[in-house]
Structures are given as C-alpha cells and as structure tokens.
Design an enzyme around this catalytic site. Structure first.
Site, PDB file in Angstrom:
ATOM      1  N   VAL A  99      44.311  35.396  42.561  1.00 39.47           N
ATOM      2  CA  VAL A  99      43.996  36.868  42.195  1.00 39.47           C
ATOM      3  C   VAL A  99      45.459  37.905  42.184  1.00 39.47           C
ATOM      4  O   VAL A  99      45.933  38.626  41.401  1.00 39.47           O
ATOM      5  CB  VAL A  99      42.955  37.599  42.815  1.00 39.47           C
ATOM      6  CG1 VAL A  99      42.964  39.151  42.663  1.00 39.47           C
ATOM      7  CG2 VAL A  99      41.728  36.904  42.661  1.00 39.47           C
TER       8      VAL A  99
ATOM      9  N   GLY B 167      42.416  36.777  51.475  1.00 44.60           N
ATOM     10  CA  GLY B 167      41.248  36.489  51.983  1.00 44.60           C
ATOM     11  C   GLY B 167      41.131  35.317  52.366  1.00 44.60           C
ATOM     12  O   GLY B 167      41.938  34.338  52.051  1.00 44.60           O
TER      13      GLY B 167
ATOM     14  N   ARG C 292      27.291  34.627  54.309  1.00 46.02           N
ATOM     15  CA  ARG C 292      27.962  35.724  53.925  1.00 46.02           C
ATOM     16  C   ARG C 292      28.486  36.667  54.727  1.00 46.02           C
ATOM     17  O   ARG C 292      29.990  37.080  54.957  1.00 46.02           O
ATOM     18  CB  ARG C 292      26.997  36.461  53.070  1.00 46.02           C
ATOM     19  CG  ARG C 292      27.672  37.040  51.848  1.00 46.02           C
ATOM     20  CD  ARG C 292      26.669  37.530  51.070  1.00 46.02           C
ATOM     21  NE  ARG C 292      26.861  38.804  50.452  1.00 46.02           N
ATOM     22  CZ  ARG C 292      27.435  39.005  49.339  1.00 46.02           C
ATOM     23  NH1 ARG C 292      27.800  38.124  48.507  1.00 46.02           N
ATOM     24  NH2 ARG C 292      27.834  40.491  49.072  1.00 46.02           N
TER      25      ARG C 292
ATOM     26  N   ALA D 113      41.103  44.354  46.377  1.00 54.67           N
ATOM     27  CA  ALA D 113      40.524  43.304  45.406  1.00 54.67           C
ATOM     28  C   ALA D 113      39.738  42.557  46.300  1.00 54.67           C
ATOM     29  O   ALA D 113      38.731  41.829  45.711  1.00 54.67           O
ATOM     30  CB  ALA D 113      41.447  42.813  44.629  1.00 54.67           C
TER      31      ALA D 113
ATOM     32  N   VAL E 292      34.285  43.406  47.777  1.00 55.42           N
ATOM     33  CA  VAL E 292      35.185  44.484  47.678  1.00 55.42           C
ATOM     34  C   VAL E 292      34.845  45.777  48.227  1.00 55.42           C
ATOM     35  O   VAL E 292      35.670  46.569  48.819  1.00 55.42           O
ATOM     36  CB  VAL E 292      35.692  44.430  46.241  1.00 55.42           C
ATOM     37  CG1 VAL E 292      34.488  45.048  45.227  1.00 55.42           C
ATOM     38  CG2 VAL E 292      37.113  45.295  46.180  1.00 55.42           C
TER      39      VAL E 292
ATOM     40  N   ARG F  56      34.071  43.850  31.252  1.00 51.96           N
ATOM     41  CA  ARG F  56      33.163  42.744  30.691  1.00 51.96           C
ATOM     42  C   ARG F  56      31.985  43.361  29.848  1.00 51.96           C
ATOM     43  O   ARG F  56      31.696  42.734  28.711  1.00 51.96           O
ATOM     44  CB  ARG F  56      32.563  41.815  32.096  1.00 51.96           C
ATOM     45  CG  ARG F  56      33.438  40.799  32.495  1.00 51.96           C
ATOM     46  CD  ARG F  56      33.134  40.119  33.833  1.00 51.96           C
ATOM     47  NE  ARG F  56      33.797  39.255  34.499  1.00 51.96           N
ATOM     48  CZ  ARG F  56      33.922  38.959  35.524  1.00 51.96           C
ATOM     49  NH1 ARG F  56      32.957  39.461  36.662  1.00 51.96           N
ATOM     50  NH2 ARG F  56      34.798  38.113  36.080  1.00 51.96           N
TER      51      ARG F  56
ATOM     52  N   HIS G 278      31.612  53.344  25.396  1.00 52.69           N
ATOM     53  CA  HIS G 278      31.799  54.084  26.555  1.00 52.69           C
ATOM     54  C   HIS G 278      30.622  53.602  27.344  1.00 52.69           C
ATOM     55  O   HIS G 278      29.462  53.944  27.042  1.00 52.69           O
ATOM     56  CB  HIS G 278      32.047  55.605  26.411  1.00 52.69           C
ATOM     57  CG  HIS G 278      33.319  56.110  25.573  1.00 52.69           C
ATOM     58  ND1 HIS G 278      34.422  56.162  26.316  1.00 52.69           N
ATOM     59  CD2 HIS G 278      33.324  55.902  24.431  1.00 52.69           C
ATOM     60  CE1 HIS G 278      35.454  56.229  25.411  1.00 52.69           C
ATOM     61  NE2 HIS G 278      34.916  56.363  24.200  1.00 52.69           N
TER      62      HIS G 278
ATOM     63  N   HIS H 169      30.153  45.749  43.402  1.00 49.61           N
ATOM     64  CA  HIS H 169      30.497  44.725  42.727  1.00 49.61           C
ATOM     65  C   HIS H 169      29.885  43.263  43.260  1.00 49.61           C
ATOM     66  O   HIS H 169      30.250  42.747  43.999  1.00 49.61           O
ATOM     67  CB  HIS H 169      31.960  44.538  43.040  1.00 49.61           C
ATOM     68  CG  HIS H 169      32.590  43.443  42.414  1.00 49.61           C
ATOM     69  ND1 HIS H 169      32.641  43.004  41.111  1.00 49.61           N
ATOM     70  CD2 HIS H 169      33.412  42.149  42.920  1.00 49.61           C
ATOM     71  CE1 HIS H 169      33.194  42.000  40.773  1.00 49.61           C
ATOM     72  NE2 HIS H 169      33.780  41.383  41.941  1.00 49.61           N
TER      73      HIS H 169
HETATM   74  P1  NAD Z   1      43.142  32.468  47.017  1.00 45.46           P
HETATM   75  O1  NAD Z   1      42.718  31.588  48.272  1.00 45.46           O
HETATM   76  O2  NAD Z   1      43.974  31.780  46.144  1.00 45.46           O
HETATM   77  O3  NAD Z   1      44.374  33.661  47.805  1.00 45.46           O
HETATM   78  C1  NAD Z   1      44.247  34.241  48.918  1.00 45.46           C
HETATM   79  C2  NAD Z   1      45.756  34.344  49.547  1.00 45.46           C
HETATM   80  O4  NAD Z   1      45.407  35.366  50.813  1.00 45.46           O
HETATM   81  C3  NAD Z   1      46.196  32.900  49.892  1.00 45.46           C
HETATM   82  O5  NAD Z   1      47.620  32.922  49.386  1.00 45.46           O
HETATM   83  C4  NAD Z   1      46.290  33.095  51.610  1.00 45.46           C
HETATM   84  O6  NAD Z   1      47.338  32.541  52.109  1.00 45.46           O
HETATM   85  C5  NAD Z   1      46.159  34.798  51.769  1.00 45.46           C
HETATM   86  N1  NAD Z   1      46.031  35.169  53.052  1.00 45.46           N
HETATM   87  C6  NAD Z   1      45.011  34.561  53.908  1.00 45.46           C
HETATM   88  N2  NAD Z   1      44.968  35.451  55.022  1.00 45.46           N
HETATM   89  C7  NAD Z   1      45.973  36.158  55.025  1.00 45.46           C
HETATM   90  C8  NAD Z   1      46.705  37.187  56.035  1.00 45.46           C
HETATM   91  N3  NAD Z   1      45.993  37.145  57.328  1.00 45.46           N
HETATM   92  N4  NAD Z   1      47.591  37.749  55.695  1.00 45.46           N
HETATM   93  C9  NAD Z   1      48.259  37.807  54.361  1.00 45.46           C
HETATM   94  N5  NAD Z   1      47.614  36.760  53.464  1.00 45.46           N
HETATM   95  C10 NAD Z   1      46.771  36.033  53.715  1.00 45.46           C
HETATM   96  O7  NAD Z   1      41.988  33.503  46.609  1.00 45.46           O
HETATM   97  P2  NAD Z   1      41.966  34.139  45.466  1.00 45.46           P
HETATM   98  O8  NAD Z   1      41.428  33.553  44.239  1.00 45.46           O
HETATM   99  O9  NAD Z   1      43.199  34.910  45.006  1.00 45.46           O
HETATM  100  O10 NAD Z   1      41.097  35.485  45.757  1.00 45.46           O
HETATM  101  C11 NAD Z   1      41.460  36.440  46.608  1.00 45.46           C
HETATM  102  C12 NAD Z   1      40.138  37.603  46.860  1.00 45.46           C
HETATM  103  O11 NAD Z   1      39.938  38.143  45.829  1.00 45.46           O
HETATM  104  C13 NAD Z   1      38.962  36.642  47.104  1.00 45.46           C
HETATM  105  O12 NAD Z   1      38.242  37.587  48.334  1.00 45.46           O
HETATM  106  C14 NAD Z   1      38.338  36.948  46.069  1.00 45.46           C
HETATM  107  O13 NAD Z   1      36.622  36.710  46.358  1.00 45.46           O
HETATM  108  C15 NAD Z   1      38.577  38.183  45.431  1.00 45.46           C
HETATM  109  N6  NAD Z   1      38.199  38.359  44.010  1.00 45.46           N
HETATM  110  C16 NAD Z   1      37.819  39.559  43.697  1.00 45.46           C
HETATM  111  C17 NAD Z   1      37.462  40.080  42.433  1.00 45.46           C
HETATM  112  C18 NAD Z   1      37.212  41.382  42.303  1.00 45.46           C
HETATM  113  O14 NAD Z   1      36.439  41.824  41.238  1.00 45.46           O
HETATM  114  N7  NAD Z   1      37.262  42.385  43.209  1.00 45.46           N
HETATM  115  C19 NAD Z   1      37.395  39.094  41.285  1.00 45.46           C
HETATM  116  C20 NAD Z   1      37.891  37.837  41.915  1.00 45.46           C
HETATM  117  C21 NAD Z   1      38.215  37.390  43.029  1.00 45.46           C
END
Ligand code: NAD
Length: 317
Positions: A16, A83, A92, A122, A126, A155, A172, A179
């Site tokens: 992300v 994350g 969860r 993000a 969220v 979307r 609109h 989320h």
């Molecule tokens: P990912 O596992 O590819 O990346 C997560 C990154 O966080 C990794 O690089 C990891 O090393 C890093 N990390 C973990 N702990 C950390 C810390 N203490 N300090 C710094 N970095 C740390 O995951 P992703 O696919 O990139 O998803 C990231 C987040 O975004 C997830 O929570 C996912 O659910 C969320 N997400 C949100 C939306 C939205 O609409 N808001 C959409 C898609 C995904």
C-alpha cells in the site's frame, strides 16, 4: 531559499505504502521530498533506490530517501501504511491490539521529533487506527485523518459511471460509515450531474432500477474481498486514494473527500472516527459536511458508528 518545500514521510513501505509512493512520483508536482521509513530498514532503502532510478522519467523532480523518525520534524504530512497481517486463528480484536502496539512504536517517535503537520492513516481497520493515532498523538482532530471511505467512494463512482454510461466525474455520490462491512451508500445523495438518481429510478420510461443500485452497493462493499481472493491484497486503488488526499492537503484545495474524521456533534455523534464527506485543505479537515440523510440512512449511519465504537472500546490503549 526554497520556501515551497512540501515534505511527506511515508511509514510502512509495503504494497500500500509503495503504491502510494509510485502514484505520487508519477503524478508529479505534489511534493518535492519523500522520506521512506519501515521497521525493515533494508526494504525502505531498496524501495528508495528503485523509485530514484525512475525519476529521470518522472514529470517533476523529487528528493526520495530512506530515513528515520528525526526526518519527521519538518514534514507536512505523515502517511501511515504500516501494519501487521492477521495470523492464523487470530481474532480481529487481537489483530487490532497488535496494530495498536505497532502504532505506539510509530506515533511516539513521530511526536517526539517535533512533527507539527498532518497525520494521514491508511492502515486497517482504518477508522479505529485513525482514532488510535488521535489518542496517542494528542493532535487536534482536524490534523488526524484516515483514508476512510475515499476508496469505496471511488469504486462506487466507477460502477455508477459504468451503469449510467457517464464519466464517473459527473456522478456525485458517497460511501459513508465504517471502511468495512457496515458502510453504506445514502441513495438520497446520489446525483447524475445535478439530477437526483432516485428520480431517475422512479421513472418507468428507462431501464434503470433500484435493484441494480443495491447490487452496485453490494459490489462496492465486497470489492476488497474479491480482489484479495484473486491477488491476495489490494493496493493500487488505495495508493491513488492516499495520493488524492495528499494532493488536496498540499494544494490547499478545499476538496470534498470522504475521509475518516472525528465527529463532534455532526450526525448526532461524538468522538467516533468515521467516513464522512469533509472539506480538505492545507490544515487538514476544514469542515465536516453534514448531509441531509433520510431516517433510514441515519439508522444505517448509527449502526456503523456503533460497530466502530464497540471495536475501539475493545482495545487496551
Ligand atoms: P504489507 O505487509 O505489504 O506492508 C506493511 C509494512 O508495514 C511492511 O513493510 C512492514 O515491514 C511495515 N511495518 C510493520 N510494523 C512496522 C513498524 N512497527 N514500524 C514501521 N513499519 C512497520 O501490507 P500492505 O498490503 O501494504 O497493507 C498495509 C495496510 O494497509 C494494512 O493494514 C492493510 O489492511 C491496509 N489497507 C488499507 C486500505 C484502505 O482502504 N484504507 C486498503 C488496502 C489495504
């Protein structure tokens, strides 16, 4: 002296985070300094190298480097996409607790650095993680923003544009609430250009019907599940949504985007962070736009709010 420095720090250089960084570099001109931070320092360094090697093809120049929390001091925006993934058998709420600890390890050094800008979160879930950021940072609510239902709204507009065969920019409509599973589309607020879609649906001389609207709403709600089933994670769409919000902030656009914001009496609710249309500008959330929802839509809003409240109350902060 360059007084137009716009600096963004990205914490979490996973799929992300890097989709956001890639969109930021390609759209160009949004900011001129991007710092990458991750608990996996090597990864952040590799990502910075990779992006830098594409700069010769980008629209505008940018300084990109892997940094540390000291680099947050003079940043305008901290984007958090860090994350941990759900473990097998983990609830969860357990995941939420672990992500809260991740956020503690992030927010504390960011605040300690002297950072005085805007947090944009993000990480999922969220709305809860944005509230956790607010509680841990003690920043004013207008400066703590979650991506909320911005992606869901995109979307929805895409699907409605396809259904009515019109540019999604001329639709609109908003997805509101959590989320997640309890999000909803207030149909009373959906406009085709300036025409209420509800009136188009009531007109028997066309092929459009309410049943199709409900299907579209369901498609929006379940989109992430479908994408995850097909390719394990979603990232491009959210990367572009984060870029859109960052652009609205740094460009002082006063654009209306459905972000996760703290309610202070709006929609008869307080304290909860939830996806609502907000005016976004240089200082973050300038105003929460209160729409005139129908009684049924308000019921859906309250149900979504209550889910978020319950989840937040389950965490040990
Ligand atoms: P990912 O596992 O590819 O990346 C997560 C990154 O966080 C990794 O690089 C990891 O090393 C890093 N990390 C973990 N702990 C950390 C810390 N203490 N300090 C710094 N970095 C740390 O995951 P992703 O696919 O990139 O998803 C990231 C987040 O975004 C997830 O929570 C996912 O659910 C969320 N997400 C949100 C939306 C939205 O609409 N808001 C959409 C898609 C995904």
């Amino acid at each position: 002296m360059n007084t137009d420095k716009r600096k963004v720090v990205l914490i979490g250089t996973g799929m992300v985070g890097m989709s956001f960084a890639y969109a930021l570099v390609n759209q160009g001109g949004i900011c001129n300094e991007l710092v990458l931070i991750d608990v996996n320092k090597e990864r952040a360094m590799g990502e910075a190298m990779d992006l830098n090697h594409g700069l010769a093809f980008a629209k505008s120049n940018m300084r990109i480097y892997a940094g540390d929390y000291h680099d947050c001091k003079d940043a305008d925006i901290i984007v958090i996409a860090a994350g941990v993934a759900q473990k097998e058998g983990e609830t969860r709420l357990d995941l939420l607790q672990r992500n809260t600890e991740v956020f503690r390890s992030i927010i504390t050094p960011v605040v300690k650095s002297g950072f005085d800008g805007i947090f944009l979160v993000a990480t999922n879930p969220v709305d809860i993680m944005t509230r956790v950021t607010y509680e841990l940072s003690r920043f004013g609510a207008s400066r703590v923003i979650g991506t909320g239902t911005s992606l869901d709204t995109a979307r929805l507009r895409y699907l409605l544009g396809d259904y009515f065969t019109v540019d999604p920019k001329n639709i609109h409509a908003y997805v509101m609430g959590e989320h997640g599973d309890s999000e909803f589309v207030p149909l009373s607020q959906v406009m085709f250009a300036t025409k209420p879609v509800s009136s188009i649906l009531e007109d028997d001389s066309n092929e459009y019907c309410l049943g199709d609207m409900e299907k579209i709403e369901e498609q929006v709600r379940t989109a992430a599940y479908k994408i995850i089933e097909a390719k394990r994670a979603t990232y491009y769409g959210i990367g572009m949504a984060i870029t859109r919000i960052v652009k609205a902030i740094l460009g002082d656009e006063n654009s209306v985007l459905t972000v996760s914001a703290k309610l202070c009496g709006e929609y008869n609710s307080k304290n909860v962070f939830i996806g609502v249309p907000c005016i976004i500008g240089r200082n973050g959330i300038k105003e929460i736009v209160e729409l005139s929802l129908t009684d049924k839509e308000m019921e859906k809003f309250y149900a979504s709010r209550d889910v978020l409240e319950e989840n937040f109350n389950g965490i040990n902060l």
